[in-house]
Design a protein around this motif. Structure first.
Motif, PDB file in Angstrom:
ATOM      1  N   GLU A   1       0.842  -1.191   0.000  1.00 44.63           N
ATOM      2  CA  GLU A   1       0.000   0.000   0.000  1.00 44.63           C
ATOM      3  C   GLU A   1       0.879   1.245   0.000  1.00 44.63           C
ATOM      4  OE1 GLU A   1      -0.563   0.118   4.848  1.00 44.63           O
ATOM      5  OE2 GLU A   1      -2.285  -0.184   3.514  1.00 44.63           O
ATOM      6  N   ASP A   2       0.325   2.336  -0.462  1.00 45.78           N
ATOM      7  CA  ASP A   2       1.088   3.577  -0.522  1.00 45.78           C
ATOM      8  C   ASP A   2       1.472   4.028   0.875  1.00 45.78           C
ATOM      9  OD1 ASP A   2       0.642   3.385  -3.149  1.00 45.78           O
ATOM     10  OD2 ASP A   2      -0.766   5.053  -3.317  1.00 45.78           O
ATOM     11  N   ALA A   3       2.764   4.294   1.055  1.00 43.42           N
ATOM     12  CA  ALA A   3       3.268   4.785   2.336  1.00 43.42           C
ATOM     13  C   ALA A   3       4.662   5.329   2.109  1.00 43.42           C
ATOM     14  CB  ALA A   3       3.283   3.677   3.389  1.00 43.42           C
ATOM     15  N   ASP A   4       5.138   6.148   3.086  1.00 47.43           N
ATOM     16  CA  ASP A   4       6.478   6.714   2.999  1.00 47.43           C
ATOM     17  C   ASP A   4       7.489   5.745   3.587  1.00 47.43           C
ATOM     18  OD1 ASP A   4       5.454   8.993   1.873  1.00 47.43           O
ATOM     19  OD2 ASP A   4       5.270  10.055   3.777  1.00 47.43           O
ATOM     20  N   TYR A   5       8.585   5.544   2.848  1.00 48.36           N
ATOM     21  CA  TYR A   5       9.638   4.641   3.286  1.00 48.36           C
ATOM     22  C   TYR A   5      11.000   5.279   3.013  1.00 48.36           C
ATOM     23  CZ  TYR A   5       6.200   0.856   3.556  1.00 48.36           C
ATOM     24  OH  TYR A   5       5.144   0.086   3.885  1.00 48.36           O
ATOM     25  N   VAL A   6      12.000   4.836   3.777  1.00 43.94           N
ATOM     26  CA  VAL A   6      13.397   5.114   3.460  1.00 43.94           C
ATOM     27  C   VAL A   6      13.970   3.838   2.859  1.00 43.94           C
ATOM     28  CG1 VAL A   6      15.661   5.618   4.396  1.00 43.94           C
ATOM     29  CG2 VAL A   6      13.678   6.890   5.212  1.00 43.94           C
ATOM     30  N   ARG A   7      14.484   3.949   1.622  1.00 49.56           N
ATOM     31  CA  ARG A   7      14.981   2.779   0.907  1.00 49.56           C
ATOM     32  C   ARG A   7      16.488   2.740   1.001  1.00 49.56           C
ATOM     33  NH1 ARG A   7      13.152   2.267  -5.153  1.00 49.56           N
ATOM     34  NH2 ARG A   7      14.238   4.276  -5.245  1.00 49.56           N
ATOM     35  N   ILE A   8      17.024   1.662   1.577  1.00 49.69           N
ATOM     36  CA  ILE A   8      18.468   1.442   1.690  1.00 49.69           C
ATOM     37  C   ILE A   8      18.815   0.285   0.771  1.00 49.69           C
ATOM     38  CG2 ILE A   8      20.366   0.914   3.254  1.00 49.69           C
ATOM     39  CD1 ILE A   8      18.622   1.976   5.545  1.00 49.69           C
ATOM     40  N   THR A   9      19.726   0.525  -0.162  1.00 44.26           N
ATOM     41  CA  THR A   9      20.064  -0.472  -1.176  1.00 44.26           C
ATOM     42  C   THR A   9      21.554  -0.799  -1.109  1.00 44.26           C
ATOM     43  OG1 THR A   9      18.334   0.415  -2.608  1.00 44.26           O
ATOM     44  CG2 THR A   9      19.965  -1.041  -3.623  1.00 44.26           C
ATOM     45  N   VAL A  10      21.840  -2.101  -1.122  1.00 47.92           N
ATOM     46  CA  VAL A  10      23.225  -2.586  -1.212  1.00 47.92           C
ATOM     47  C   VAL A  10      23.349  -3.328  -2.530  1.00 47.92           C
ATOM     48  CG1 VAL A  10      24.997  -4.030  -0.174  1.00 47.92           C
ATOM     49  CG2 VAL A  10      23.435  -2.735   1.295  1.00 47.92           C
ATOM     50  N   SER A  11      24.200  -2.778  -3.439  1.00 43.28           N
ATOM     51  CA  SER A  11      24.363  -3.365  -4.771  1.00 43.28           C
ATOM     52  C   SER A  11      25.818  -3.777  -4.960  1.00 43.28           C
ATOM     53  CB  SER A  11      23.985  -2.350  -5.857  1.00 43.28           C
ATOM     54  OG  SER A  11      22.656  -1.895  -5.659  1.00 43.28           O
ATOM     55  N   ASP A  12      26.027  -4.875  -5.682  1.00 45.68           N
ATOM     56  CA  ASP A  12      27.393  -5.314  -5.985  1.00 45.68           C
ATOM     57  C   ASP A  12      27.507  -5.561  -7.480  1.00 45.68           C
ATOM     58  OD1 ASP A  12      26.880  -8.194  -6.700  1.00 45.68           O
ATOM     59  OD2 ASP A  12      26.205  -8.297  -4.618  1.00 45.68           O
ATOM     60  N   THR A  13      28.726  -5.697  -7.939  1.00 46.09           N
ATOM     61  CA  THR A  13      28.996  -5.953  -9.358  1.00 46.09           C
ATOM     62  C   THR A  13      29.533  -7.352  -9.574  1.00 46.09           C
ATOM     63  OG1 THR A  13      31.210  -4.991  -9.093  1.00 46.09           O
ATOM     64  CG2 THR A  13      29.443  -3.503  -9.782  1.00 46.09           C
ATOM     65  N   GLY A  14      29.218  -8.255  -8.650  1.00 50.87           N
ATOM     66  CA  GLY A  14      29.735  -9.620  -8.745  1.00 50.87           C
ATOM     67  C   GLY A  14      28.828 -10.529  -9.544  1.00 50.87           C
ATOM     68  N   HIS A  15      29.007 -11.828  -9.317  1.00 50.83           N
ATOM     69  CA  HIS A  15      28.191 -12.821 -10.003  1.00 50.83           C
ATOM     70  C   HIS A  15      26.802 -12.823  -9.386  1.00 50.83           C
ATOM     71  CE1 HIS A  15      31.680 -14.319 -12.119  1.00 50.83           C
ATOM     72  NE2 HIS A  15      32.326 -14.453 -10.969  1.00 50.83           N
ATOM     73  N   GLY A  16      25.775 -12.699 -10.206  1.00 53.94           N
ATOM     74  CA  GLY A  16      24.406 -12.695  -9.712  1.00 53.94           C
ATOM     75  C   GLY A  16      23.895 -14.103  -9.453  1.00 53.94           C
ATOM     76  N   MET A  17      22.605 -14.203  -9.273  1.00 52.85           N
ATOM     77  CA  MET A  17      21.964 -15.486  -8.974  1.00 52.85           C
ATOM     78  C   MET A  17      21.093 -15.917 -10.142  1.00 52.85           C
ATOM     79  SD  MET A  17      20.485 -14.663  -5.164  1.00 52.85           S
ATOM     80  CE  MET A  17      21.390 -13.613  -4.017  1.00 52.85           C
ATOM     81  N   THR A  18      20.888 -17.214 -10.201  1.00 55.94           N
ATOM     82  CA  THR A  18      19.900 -17.724 -11.145  1.00 55.94           C
ATOM     83  C   THR A  18      18.501 -17.446 -10.585  1.00 55.94           C
ATOM     84  OG1 THR A  18      19.835 -19.897 -10.096  1.00 55.94           O
ATOM     85  CG2 THR A  18      21.495 -19.547 -11.817  1.00 55.94           C
ATOM     86  N   GLN A  19      17.495 -17.569 -11.427  1.00 57.35           N
ATOM     87  CA  GLN A  19      16.136 -17.331 -10.969  1.00 57.35           C
ATOM     88  C   GLN A  19      15.728 -18.333  -9.894  1.00 57.35           C
ATOM     89  OE1 GLN A  19      14.212 -14.706 -11.755  1.00 57.35           O
ATOM     90  NE2 GLN A  19      16.037 -13.974 -12.853  1.00 57.35           N
ATOM     91  N   GLU A  20      16.166 -19.572 -10.014  1.00 60.82           N
ATOM     92  CA  GLU A  20      15.839 -20.582  -9.009  1.00 60.82           C
ATOM     93  C   GLU A  20      16.475 -20.239  -7.665  1.00 60.82           C
ATOM     94  OE1 GLU A  20      14.260 -23.815  -7.133  1.00 60.82           O
ATOM     95  OE2 GLU A  20      13.764 -23.017  -9.114  1.00 60.82           O
ATOM     96  N   THR A  21      17.738 -19.795  -7.715  1.00 59.57           N
ATOM     97  CA  THR A  21      18.417 -19.402  -6.473  1.00 59.57           C
ATOM     98  C   THR A  21      17.776 -18.164  -5.872  1.00 59.57           C
ATOM     99  OG1 THR A  21      20.499 -20.324  -7.303  1.00 59.57           O
ATOM    100  CG2 THR A  21      20.643 -18.739  -5.486  1.00 59.57           C
ATOM    101  N   ALA A  22      17.402 -17.209  -6.717  1.00 59.85           N
ATOM    102  CA  ALA A  22      16.778 -15.975  -6.214  1.00 59.85           C
ATOM    103  C   ALA A  22      15.453 -16.263  -5.524  1.00 59.85           C
ATOM    104  CB  ALA A  22      16.563 -14.990  -7.359  1.00 59.85           C
ATOM    105  N   ARG A  23      14.693 -17.236  -6.031  1.00 59.89           N
ATOM    106  CA  ARG A  23      13.413 -17.568  -5.406  1.00 59.89           C
ATOM    107  C   ARG A  23      13.600 -18.124  -3.998  1.00 59.89           C
ATOM    108  NH1 ARG A  23      11.748 -19.128 -10.688  1.00 59.89           N
ATOM    109  NH2 ARG A  23      12.516 -21.247 -10.320  1.00 59.89           N
ATOM    110  N   ARG A  24      14.724 -18.777  -3.744  1.00 53.75           N
ATOM    111  CA  ARG A  24      14.960 -19.389  -2.439  1.00 53.75           C
ATOM    112  C   ARG A  24      15.966 -18.622  -1.594  1.00 53.75           C
ATOM    113  NH1 ARG A  24      16.200 -25.584  -2.529  1.00 53.75           N
ATOM    114  NH2 ARG A  24      15.755 -25.169  -0.330  1.00 53.75           N
TER     115      ARG A  24
END
Length: 794
Positions: free
Chosen positions: A581-604
């Motif tokens: 639902e619409d609400a105010d949030y503070v978004r904190i993001t940690v991003s890397d440039t390494g090897h990502g995940m497969t979709q199966e790994t991301a789901r779990r």
């Protein structure tokens, strides 16, 4: 049809197998064969799983694997089916029994309730009516005593004024006596007239008439009573005045000389209307009750409300007449009134020492009418829903019969489906349990190995510095174990939070632990907005969450890379991947440039104990702790990943409207206060834990006395003591917990601080919710010492 469910092909010319239930040769292929006995099922052992499972096929050739029996034999599907049918039959039978029992209860209990409530209501109304009559009678008694006491005083004053004067002397001074009598009786509304009568009953002087009319009362019963018993105060019966013919009754006393010879009588004529007016005001709008003033022989002097058929006296032989004839001082009777003909609850009281009674009556018919009205209303309110319930239960019985027939047709498919689901759930449960046991056992074995190694090194050491190094190693291992338990509790949602409203700008711009965890090969970039909204957050848990993300990013970039820590204000609708639902949030993001995940790994990725790292490199609790932390703070977490561009984890924390506090100020607030020697009482049932805690506290310079349970501690505290504080475990044997000890001391010794220590995180949450300070084991010495300094210094 899948290969798992396919029928096993038979060699050409091979005979069809026999049914293991009836041992009959089948005349069709296993995929379409029907057992002559079972009719619906053909069952056989599943190839490749002999000795473990048996596969059962239904008429639609759908298979289910049934586990072997404990003795290694195959369960007979006929027995399985019989057991299933018996269970279904038992279920419907028990349901039918329950509905019938509910129907009986729906009939019996409302009726019992009606009977009980009606009986109780009847008793309550009788008690209420009795209380009302008794209360009214008591007030009327007090009023009558006061009036008659006034009459007695007035008669005495007249007697004192007249003295031994004879009739002729009184007649000669009639004007003076008239003035005196008028002055005495004029201020009292209950007095109709005060009169002086002579020896022969003739009227000598009166407050009402001057000159006095020539009347005599020689024939009146009250004059005759005064003549025969001159020393008594007498109350006459109801009568009519000789001159004006007004309703009245007299209070009189004889005049005598010093030798006791009768000289005449002084009489006060009372107004019955005065008493009836008082009774009318007393009863108010209640037209049900009556109050009366009566002479001791039952003669009615005053009565309210007015009688339709005036009665002179109470009929003899009634319970009330019998009671007053025995001079009973007070009482309550239920009787048929001979005055107004109604059955009443009658309360009566004697008017002091005077020859009079007051009574109050409440009609039983009025009580019964009110009771019947209420009982009727309750009966309607109870029986109408009960009838609807009876209809519903009867309808349920008919519907149950139809459902039983339907269930009999669906039972086979339900049995097979349930077995398949049960097998799948058991496999998943064992897989999860295996992961949990393996990860926790591995990590704790490593911690125990570290503790054992450092302890052995310390025991074998000959130098103080090496001993200190070994002890620091033991402490580090303990803290690592504590961190692991904290992560497990956080994943389970049982780790206590200490949230506050805080602004994260400066705190995020100085992420020392994150920078340290990333190492030199990875570059940390910060993109923190200057105008971040305040958030409601536990800073320690947020730091752990960011540290977990930093470690995951570092492991995904073994050859180095870039990690970006960004923070900005946002609305939930701007996060496209989330349904919030619409609400105010503070978004904190940690991003890397390494090897990502497969979709199966991301789901779990957020599942507890799920990890793609080698054994010993990860517990699988990092991302699950991050998600649990965000959700407990009222926020949420999202993950975006690509095998080529890396992974971004976004933490959205809700905006706080509470007064904010700078997070960097929070980091530096805790200050170590100056130590001083304190006298402490330690309450701990585990001797090993108590010995360790006592040693830690004594190493700080404190004096510690130990008690193994709260009862002994309370007994010691009731003696003379100089303790500065009490440290108590929460869960203890003996019937008294640490919380009980805390409540007792707060009531009896509120000046004495008490600190609770527990090994259960749930205890900490419950205690902090009610404002009680609690520490979670193991307790750090510096934190405990600082808190002791604060509470002992007020």
């Amino acid at each position: 049809m899948s290969s798992a469910h396919a029928a096993v092909p038979q060699p050409v010319g091979a005979p069809f197998p026999a049914c293991p239930t009836c041992c009959e040769k089948l005349t069709h292929s296993p995929a379409t064969a029907h057992c002559p006995i079972e009719r619906n099922l053909f069952h056989r052992s599943s190839p490749g799983r002999q000795g473990q499972m048996r596969r059962i096929y239904n008429r639609n050739n759908i298979a289910a694997d049934v586990p072997l029996m404990s003795n290694g034999t195959h369960p007979d599907p006929a027995d399985v089916r019989v057991l299933n049918e018996n269970a279904r039959s038992s279920h419907f039978r028990s349901t039918r029994y329950v509905i019938r029992a509910a129907l009986a209860a729906a009939i019996i209990f409302p009726l019992l309730y009606l009977v009980a409530s009606s009986w109780q209501d009847w008793k309550d109304r009788l008690v209420s009516a009795t209380d009302a009559t008794e209360r009214s009678t008591r007030i009327a008694q007090e009023h009558a005593i006061k009036i008659l006491d006034i009459d007695t005083a007035l008669i005495q004053r007249v007697l004192d004024a007249v003295g031994d004067a004879d009739d002729a002397s009184i007649r000669s001074r009639e004007p003076a006596f008239h003035s005196l009598l008028q002055r005495l009786g004029g201020g009292y509304p209950q007095v109709l007239a005060i009169s002086i009568f002579g020896r022969d009953g003739s009227l000598l002087a009166s407050s009402r008439f001057f000159p006095s009319p020539a009347v005599t009362i020689a024939d009146r019963p009250d004059f005759q009573d005064a003549l025969s018993r001159p020393q008594e105060m007498r109350i006459s019966g109801p009568m009519r005045g000789k001159v004006k013919n007004l309703r009245t009754f007299n209070v009189s006393r004889a005049r005598t000389d010093t030798r006791g010879h009768f000289l005449g009588m002084v009489s006060i004529a009372m107004q019955p209307e005065y008493f009836e007016g008082f009774y009318r005001d007393l009863l108010g709008e209640d037209g049900l009750m009556n109050i009366g003033l009566l002479r001791a022989d039952g003669a009615i002097l005053a009565w309210h409300p007015p009688l339709k058929r005036p009665a002179a006296a109470v009929a003899p032989g009634t319970p009330f007449a019998n009671a007053i004839s025995r001079a009973t001082p007070s009482g309550i009777v239920i009787m048929q009134s001979t005055v107004d003909g109604e059955r009443k609850i009658l309360a009566f009281r004697r008017v002091g020492a005077y020859d009079a009674y007051v009574s109050s009556g409440y009609p039983v018919s009025a009580v019964r009418s009110a009771w019947l009205m209420r009982t009727g209303a309750i009966s309607a309110a109870t029986l109408i829903p009960s009838c609807a319930l009876w209809y519903f239960l009867l309808f349920s019985l008919r519907r149950l019969k139809r459902e039983e027939s339907a269930w009999q047709k669906l039972a086979e498919e339900a049995l097979l489906r349930q077995q398949l689901e049960s097998n799948q759930q058991e496999v998943q449960r064992r897989e999860m349990l295996g992961s949990l046991v393996g990860v926790v056992a591995h990590d704790f074995n490593n911690l125990m190995a570290a503790i054992s190694s450092h302890a052995q090194a310390g025991l074998a050491s000959q130098s103080i510095s090496r001993l200190h190094d070994a002890l620091r190693g033991v402490e580090s291992a303990v803290l690592a174990g504590q961190g692991l338990t904290h992560r497990l509790l956080a994943v389970a949602g049982k780790q206590p939070l200490r949230a506050q409203a805080a602004t994260l700008v400066q705190w995020l711009r100085n992420p020392r632990l994150v920078d340290t965890a990333l190492g030199d090969a990875i570059t940390l970039r910060l993109q923190i907005d200057d105008n971040l909204w305040p958030v409601y957050v536990d800073l320690s848990e947020l730091e752990v969450a960011l540290l977990n993300l930093a470690i995951n990013a570092r492991d995904a970039m073994p050859s180095g890379g870039v990690v970006t820590l960004s923070a900005s204000n946002t609305r939930a609708r701007n996060v496209a991947a989330l349904n919030r639902e619409d609400a105010d949030y503070v978004r904190i993001t940690v991003s890397d440039t390494g090897h990502g995940m497969t979709q199966e790994t991301a789901r779990r990725a957020f599942d507890p104990f799920f990890t793609t790292k080698p054994v010993g490199k990860g517990s699988g609790l990092g991302l699950s702790q991050v998600r649990a932390f965000c959700e407990r703070m009222g926020g949420f977490v999202s993950l975006e990943t690509s095998l080529t561009t890396g992974t971004s984890v976004c933490l959205c924390l809700p905006r706080s409207n509470e007064p904010e506090e700078s997070a960097d100020e929070h980091k530096g607030r805790a200050s170590i206060m100056a130590r001083e020697r304190l006298h402490l009482l330690l309450v701990e049932d585990d001797a090993l834990v108590a010995e360790a805690q006592q040693a830690m506290l004594e190493s700080m310079g404190h004096c510690v006395e130990w008690k193994p349970d709260a009862i002994q501690a309370l007994r010691r505290l009731k003696e003379e003591h100089d303790f500065n504080a009490v440290l108590s475990d929460v869960q203890m044997p003996g019937g008294m917990s640490g919380i009980d000890l805390f409540e007792t001391l707060k009531a009896e010794q509120p000046h004495l601080p008490i600190i609770l220590i527990t090994g259960f995180a749930e205890d900490v949450k419950r205690l902090e919710a009610i404002g009680v300070t609690a520490f979670l084991k193991p307790v750090r010495a510096d934190a405990l010492n600082n808190h002791l300094s604060r509470v002992t210094h007020g």
